[in-house]
Design an enzyme around this catalytic site. Structure first.
Site, mmCIF file in Angstrom:
data_model
loop_
_atom_site.group_PDB
_atom_site.id
_atom_site.type_symbol
_atom_site.label_atom_id
_atom_site.label_comp_id
_atom_site.label_asym_id
_atom_site.label_seq_id
_atom_site.Cartn_x
_atom_site.Cartn_y
_atom_site.Cartn_z
ATOM 1 N N ARG A 59 17.149 65.819 31.975
ATOM 2 C CA ARG A 59 16.769 64.638 33.021
ATOM 3 C C ARG A 59 17.394 64.886 34.270
ATOM 4 O O ARG A 59 17.068 64.684 35.151
ATOM 5 C CB ARG A 59 17.001 63.471 32.179
ATOM 6 C CG ARG A 59 16.194 63.178 30.896
ATOM 7 C CD ARG A 59 16.505 61.923 30.273
ATOM 8 N NE ARG A 59 17.911 61.717 29.801
ATOM 9 C CZ ARG A 59 18.349 60.575 29.433
ATOM 10 N NH1 ARG A 59 17.353 59.615 29.425
ATOM 11 N NH2 ARG A 59 19.483 60.555 28.899
ATOM 12 N N GLU A 96 29.488 64.880 22.350
ATOM 13 C CA GLU A 96 30.199 63.925 21.455
ATOM 14 C C GLU A 96 29.349 63.847 20.226
ATOM 15 O O GLU A 96 29.739 63.270 19.157
ATOM 16 C CB GLU A 96 29.838 62.604 22.238
ATOM 17 C CG GLU A 96 28.714 62.073 22.659
ATOM 18 C CD GLU A 96 28.274 62.798 23.843
ATOM 19 O OE1 GLU A 96 27.248 61.712 24.735
ATOM 20 O OE2 GLU A 96 28.783 63.513 24.533
#
Length: 166
Positions: A59, A96
């Site tokens: 993105r 993460e």
């Protein structure tokens, strides 16, 4: 910016349980909101001091390429492993929710590094390392969304430039 923030959807438990994903698809599909996002990101950057925009897959490509075209700068894609033809520089890092490797071709110039979301900062730290290794001098960073509750990321002694903070 309130209209842009209102359009961003929270998707719980994606891509895994406990993660709230910020879905920017409604912003991208609305020409006015997308234009406002680009304008906000553009207004925070000193474009005269830049040669290229480096966009982080995937993105970051959308915002990075649009910003580069808008300001007459070159666009350089930073891709996931195995997506660019060799030779490339690579850098692996921890996300993460897993591990990843980014790759970048050799280059030079003063760069703006662009991504959609700054979460914990792992991707941006890896991207900075990779840019330096490949020959780019990153002078600024811009993201659409900064999840400030997840990071204390700084660049050149200040916070990262973002259109929207959570």
């Amino acid at each position: 910016m309130d209209a842009i923030k209102a359009a961003i959807l929270d998707v719980p438990d994606f891509p895994r349980k406990g993660i709230v994903f910020r879905d920017i698809t409604p912003v991208l599909s609305n020409p006015a909101l997308f234009a406002k996002s680009l304008e906000r990101m553009s207004s925070q950057v000193d474009w005269a001091g830049l040669d290229v925009v480096v966009g982080i897959e995937s993105r970051g490509f959308i915002f990075g390429a649009a910003l580069a075209a808008k300001h007459g700068k070159g666009f350089v894609p930073m891709r996931k492993a195995g997506k660019l033809p060799p030779p490339v520089h690579g850098h692996s890092y921890t996300l993460e929710y897993g591990e990843a490797t980014l790759e970048l071709k050799d280059g030079k110039g003063r760069a703006l590094l662009v991504d959609d979301v700054l979460a914990t900062g792992g991707t941006l730290e890896a991207a900075l390392t990779l840019c330096n290794r490949a020959g780019f001098d990153v002078v600024d960073i811009s993201v659409l969304i900064n999840l400030t509750f997840l990071n204390h990321f700084t660049f050149n002694g200040r916070g990262v430039r973002s259109a929207i903070d959570y």
